[in-house]
Design a protein around this motif. Sequence first.
Motif, PDB file in Angstrom:
ATOM      1  N   PRO A  33      -6.976  11.599   2.903  1.00 24.08           N
ATOM      2  CA  PRO A  33      -8.171  11.016   2.108  1.00 24.08           C
ATOM      3  C   PRO A  33      -9.418  11.791   2.509  1.00 24.08           C
ATOM      4  N   THR A  91     -10.930  -0.329   5.636  1.00 22.40           N
ATOM      5  CA  THR A  91      -9.450   0.143   5.001  1.00 22.40           C
ATOM      6  C   THR A  91      -8.718   0.762   5.724  1.00 22.40           C
ATOM      7  N   THR A  92      -7.514   0.123   5.692  1.00 20.06           N
ATOM      8  CA  THR A  92      -6.274   0.605   6.610  1.00 20.06           C
ATOM      9  C   THR A  92      -5.482   1.546   5.642  1.00 20.06           C
ATOM     10  N   TYR A  93      -4.856   2.486   6.277  1.00 21.23           N
ATOM     11  CA  TYR A  93      -4.148   3.404   5.454  1.00 21.23           C
ATOM     12  C   TYR A  93      -2.621   3.722   6.001  1.00 21.23           C
ATOM     13  N   CYS A 102       0.239   6.197  -1.013  1.00 17.33           N
ATOM     14  CA  CYS A 102       0.532   7.086  -0.240  1.00 17.33           C
ATOM     15  C   CYS A 102       0.296   8.658  -1.043  1.00 17.33           C
ATOM     16  N   ILE A 162       0.832  -1.267   0.213  1.00 20.04           N
ATOM     17  CA  ILE A 162      -0.168  -0.162  -0.022  1.00 20.04           C
ATOM     18  C   ILE A 162       0.712   1.356  -0.100  1.00 20.04           C
ATOM     19  N   TYR A 177      -5.480   8.382  14.259  1.00 17.19           N
ATOM     20  CA  TYR A 177      -4.925   7.645  13.178  1.00 17.19           C
ATOM     21  C   TYR A 177      -3.494   7.211  13.506  1.00 17.19           C
ATOM     22  N   SER A 195      -5.417   2.474  12.264  1.00 14.89           N
ATOM     23  CA  SER A 195      -5.054   2.632  10.698  1.00 14.89           C
ATOM     24  C   SER A 195      -6.334   2.828   9.855  1.00 14.89           C
ATOM     25  N   THR A 196      -7.432   2.760  10.382  1.00 15.17           N
ATOM     26  CA  THR A 196      -8.705   3.054   9.900  1.00 15.17           C
ATOM     27  C   THR A 196      -9.143   4.403  10.182  1.00 15.17           C
ATOM     28  N   PHE A 251      -0.729   6.865   4.818  1.00 19.27           N
ATOM     29  CA  PHE A 251      -0.388   8.075   4.697  1.00 19.27           C
ATOM     30  C   PHE A 251       0.427   8.848   6.079  1.00 19.27           C
TER      31      PHE A 251
END
Length: 251
Positions: free
Chosen positions: A26, A241-243, A21, A17, A94, A141-142, A245
């Motif tokens: 988002p 969804t995990t991120y 980034c 993922i 986050y 992370s979501t 950024f």
Amino acid sequence: MAARGPLRYALILLAAIVPACAAALPADFVYLRDIDPTIIQDIRYAGSNNFVGRPLPGYEAAECIVTRDVALRLKAAQSGLRPRGLSLKMLDCYRPVRAIAEMLAWSQDGVETTAGRRYNPRIAKQDLFRLGYIAVRSGHSTGAALDLTLVELAADNSAVFDPAKDYADCTAPVALRAPEGSVDMGTGYDCSDVKAHTAAQDLTPEQRRWRNELVAVMARQGFVNYAGEWWHFSLPGTGATTYVFPIRPRR
């Protein structure tokens, strides 16, 4: 030696993922400070006052980032606390996936540290993931999971963390622990110990009252507490969804 188990999983997930980034948040994410600047923030993984003992990757600024729905619910909780001389204090919001990968690598490096023992007084660091004190896949992370505490605004909250000081571990009396500028919840934040379980028995009546107060305040806004950590709350039914950024300064 090739990575195995949870570490291999985290590295594969991170590699998959990272290309997605982007500098901008988002669409559904906001800086909590833009929604309610009165909520106190002490984002611990952006500094050295945490179990790893250093800032974690992805924490380029000490800012709480959450989904807009979470931010509005926190604002509502804060509006009920301020007239009572209380405030929320955000400790983590986050959390980029890359930070979790760093936690996992730290847990498996075989080196016990002063910072680590302060937070994990009775548990070896390599057992933290196995015992569920740290998760390979985190709701943080979501953008829908939070770590937080309560602050009495009239109290003397001026004490600051001194990395050179030899503090007692996170289960010790509040006067001996590293300062957190908050009410006494019975343990410090991120304490990997049964005493940090929300319903732990070895608490004073006042510590029990503060834990119950925090749970009630958050429950009124739809948040659910994780029984193993008095500070951890999540919002059910949110996206999975995990991120990755990074957390960057507000512009």
